[in-house]
Enzyme design. Structure first.
Site, PDB file in Angstrom:
ATOM      1  N   TYR A 124       0.918  -1.114  -0.027  1.00 13.35           N
ATOM      2  CA  TYR A 124      -0.055   0.105  -0.040  1.00 13.35           C
ATOM      3  C   TYR A 124       1.001   1.072  -0.022  1.00 13.35           C
ATOM      4  O   TYR A 124       0.372   2.450   0.085  1.00 13.35           O
ATOM      5  CB  TYR A 124      -0.964   0.083   1.167  1.00 13.35           C
ATOM      6  N   LYS A 171       4.183 -14.467   4.332  1.00 14.54           N
ATOM      7  CA  LYS A 171       4.724 -15.363   3.383  1.00 14.54           C
ATOM      8  C   LYS A 171       6.165 -15.409   3.415  1.00 14.54           C
ATOM      9  O   LYS A 171       6.412 -14.900   2.164  1.00 14.54           O
ATOM     10  CB  LYS A 171       3.872 -14.937   2.090  1.00 14.54           C
ATOM     11  N   ASP A 205      -1.366 -18.872   3.104  1.00  9.43           N
ATOM     12  CA  ASP A 205      -2.252 -19.466   2.187  1.00  9.43           C
ATOM     13  C   ASP A 205      -2.875 -20.790   3.390  1.00  9.43           C
ATOM     14  O   ASP A 205      -4.155 -21.001   3.400  1.00  9.43           O
ATOM     15  CB  ASP A 205      -1.616 -20.205   1.091  1.00  9.43           C
ATOM     16  N   ASP A 229      -6.065  -6.688   4.855  1.00  6.84           N
ATOM     17  CA  ASP A 229      -7.287  -6.126   4.137  1.00  6.84           C
ATOM     18  C   ASP A 229      -8.000  -7.437   3.669  1.00  6.84           C
ATOM     19  O   ASP A 229      -9.266  -7.664   3.925  1.00  6.84           O
ATOM     20  CB  ASP A 229      -6.803  -5.451   3.016  1.00  6.84           C
ATOM     21  N   ASP A 233     -11.917  -9.202   5.349  1.00  5.53           N
ATOM     22  CA  ASP A 233     -13.086  -9.639   4.629  1.00  5.53           C
ATOM     23  C   ASP A 233     -13.543 -11.070   4.564  1.00  5.53           C
ATOM     24  O   ASP A 233     -14.504 -11.594   4.742  1.00  5.53           O
ATOM     25  CB  ASP A 233     -13.148  -9.218   3.010  1.00  5.53           C
TER      26      ASP A 233
HETATM   27  P1  ATP Z   1     -15.615  -0.069  -2.436  1.00  4.43           P
HETATM   28  O1  ATP Z   1     -15.359   0.272  -3.941  1.00  4.43           O
HETATM   29  O2  ATP Z   1     -15.842   1.552  -1.683  1.00  4.43           O
HETATM   30  O3  ATP Z   1     -14.555  -0.726  -1.716  1.00  4.43           O
HETATM   31  P2  ATP Z   1     -17.358  -2.229  -3.025  1.00  4.43           P
HETATM   32  O4  ATP Z   1     -18.758  -2.274  -3.326  1.00  4.43           O
HETATM   33  O5  ATP Z   1     -16.467  -2.578  -3.779  1.00  4.43           O
HETATM   34  O6  ATP Z   1     -17.082  -0.663  -2.676  1.00  4.43           O
HETATM   35  P3  ATP Z   1     -17.684  -2.969  -0.335  1.00  4.43           P
HETATM   36  O7  ATP Z   1     -18.743  -2.153  -0.041  1.00  4.43           O
HETATM   37  O8  ATP Z   1     -16.900  -3.476   0.563  1.00  4.43           O
HETATM   38  O9  ATP Z   1     -17.037  -3.195  -1.595  1.00  4.43           O
HETATM   39  O10 ATP Z   1     -18.628  -4.356  -0.110  1.00  4.43           O
HETATM   40  C1  ATP Z   1     -18.868  -5.500  -1.268  1.00  4.43           C
HETATM   41  C2  ATP Z   1     -20.416  -6.062  -1.084  1.00  4.43           C
HETATM   42  O11 ATP Z   1     -20.790  -6.337   0.035  1.00  4.43           O
HETATM   43  C3  ATP Z   1     -21.328  -4.697  -1.632  1.00  4.43           C
HETATM   44  O12 ATP Z   1     -21.401  -4.875  -2.994  1.00  4.43           O
HETATM   45  C4  ATP Z   1     -22.505  -5.064  -0.878  1.00  4.43           C
HETATM   46  O13 ATP Z   1     -23.380  -5.868  -1.655  1.00  4.43           O
HETATM   47  C5  ATP Z   1     -22.025  -5.656   0.429  1.00  4.43           C
HETATM   48  N1  ATP Z   1     -22.162  -4.716   1.539  1.00  4.43           N
HETATM   49  C6  ATP Z   1     -20.862  -4.057   2.003  1.00  4.43           C
HETATM   50  N2  ATP Z   1     -21.286  -3.396   3.065  1.00  4.43           N
HETATM   51  C7  ATP Z   1     -22.499  -3.620   3.118  1.00  4.43           C
HETATM   52  C8  ATP Z   1     -23.449  -3.314   4.187  1.00  4.43           C
HETATM   53  N3  ATP Z   1     -23.238  -2.320   5.165  1.00  4.43           N
HETATM   54  N4  ATP Z   1     -24.806  -3.539   4.245  1.00  4.43           N
HETATM   55  C9  ATP Z   1     -25.249  -4.510   3.294  1.00  4.43           C
HETATM   56  N5  ATP Z   1     -24.285  -4.935   2.234  1.00  4.43           N
HETATM   57  C10 ATP Z   1     -23.074  -4.653   2.446  1.00  4.43           C
END
Ligand code: ATP
Length: 336
Positions: A124, A171, A205, A229, A233
């Site tokens: 990053y 890693k 991994d 990061d 998730d």
């Molecule tokens: P960014 O580009 O800002 O990271 P993103 O859509 O790529 O946004 P996230 O927002 O982290 O990535 O989330 C991925 C998916 O998870 C979203 O498209 C949504 O469907 C779901 N999601 C994330 N946060 C929430 C929330 N607070 N409530 C419901 N669904 C969510």
């Protein structure tokens, strides 16, 4: 006691979830003076800057912020505002508690993890360039200073919270220099904590496989920036998704509390965003401010709303038919 807190709504679902979190925090009786501040794509449209100087100055002055997600364009566009904010304010430690919640069905019911992510360097660092046509390079920077600092933060956190074990994912078999240094610093730092905490290492991994197979074998995870990061998730997926995992970024002088999720533009302005991750980040913030009784009030309230599992109140991501507002209102009612 009154606290001044900067409120950065951010982009996408950010304004919806921060509005809900603010309402819940105010309803808990916490005495907060909110200072709304712009950042992100919305700030760029209004002010021509994604991270206005006054936002940085205010967070530095007040020391605490509750922040919504900020959109980061993929491939091109402006540099991540989240990354810049963390670097500018030296918010070197990201803390992401991941725990199973009542009433939320997921693969496991016994997850209770804390992820500690190094927030300032690694891949990053933003040092990327085109070597020749068709060849790109990205520099992974790892320093002993930042690696020691995050290892110390993790072990101190473990001792302060009575956590038993820190597992460092790495890693270093492939990235012998960079991950090797990160690991070496964690090992050395551990020498000062060996009488109070356990420590183990796992190649990432294998760590990911172990995490989805049996998360109960882990207590705290220590990771460099990119791994932290991704694994955050992954861990969110173990307990019901991104809508239910809070986060905080700590530096020596200030702290910014924000959900792990991004701006989720696909569901923005539809009332579908789960506000819980942001509310939980607010609970972490209240604990940080010493308002522990208000924090417990909110936590008991959302545990009880989740436990009742009235689907008309909960958001769709956790199986409900409700909205951001109906969920937040239910939490507010449960505090009365
Ligand atoms: P960014 O580009 O800002 O990271 P993103 O859509 O790529 O946004 P996230 O927002 O982290 O990535 O989330 C991925 C998916 O998870 C979203 O498209 C949504 O469907 C779901 N999601 C994330 N946060 C929430 C929330 N607070 N409530 C419901 N669904 C969510």
């Amino acid at each position: 006691m009154m606290h001044t807190v900067c409120l950065v709504p951010g982009d996408g679902i950010g304004p919806e979830v921060t509005t809900a979190a603010r309402a819940v925090i105010d309803a808990s009786g916490a005495d907060i003076e909110w200072v709304p501040l712009p950042a992100g794509a919305t700030a760029e449209q209004l002010l021509g800057r994604t991270l206005p100087e006054r936002t940085l100055t205010a967070i530095t002055a007040h020391g605490v912020a509750l922040k919504g997600p900020i959109t980061t364009p993929i491939g091109g566009g402006f540099e991540s505002v989240n990354v810049r904010l963390r670097k500018k304010l030296n918010l070197y430690a990201a803390v992401r508690p991941v725990r199973s919640l009542p009433g939320i069905e997921s693969r496991f019911s016994n997850v209770d993890l804390v992820i500690i992510r190094e927030n300032t360097e690694g891949l990053y660092s933003g040092l990327e360039n085109e070597v020749v046509d068709g060849v790109m390079q990205s520099l992974k920077i790892v320093t002993a200073a930042a690696s020691k600092r995050i290892a110390k933060f993790a072990f101190d956190y473990a001792v302060a919270r009575g956590r038993k074990k820190v597992t460092c994912f790495h890693k270093a078999n492939i990235m012998k220099k960079t991950d090797g240094l990160f690991l070496e610093c964690a090992r050395r730092m551990y020498q000062s904590y060996a009488d109070r905490v356990q420590y183990e290492e796992m190649i990432i991994d294998n760590g990911c496989m172990q995490l989805v197979r049996d998360p109960s074998q882990f207590d705290m995870l220590l990771l460099e920036n990119l791994y932290g990061d991704i694994v955050s998730d992954l861990a969110a997926g173990l307990v019901g998704g991104l809508g239910v995992v809070p986060g905080a970024n700590f530096g020596d002088d200030c702290a910014v509390f924000e959900p792990v999720h991004g701006s989720a533009p696909n569901i923005a302005r539809k009332g579908l965003a789960n506000p819980l991750a942001c509310i939980m980040s607010g609970v972490m913030m209240l604990n940080h401010l010493g308002a522990t009784e208000k924090a417990s009030r909110i936590r008991n309230a959302y545990d009880s709303v989740l436990g009742e599992r009235d689907l008309s109140l909960l958001t769709p991501d956790i199986g409900g038919r409700g909205t951001t507002q109906s969920f937040a209102d239910a939490i507010i009612r449960a505090m009365k």
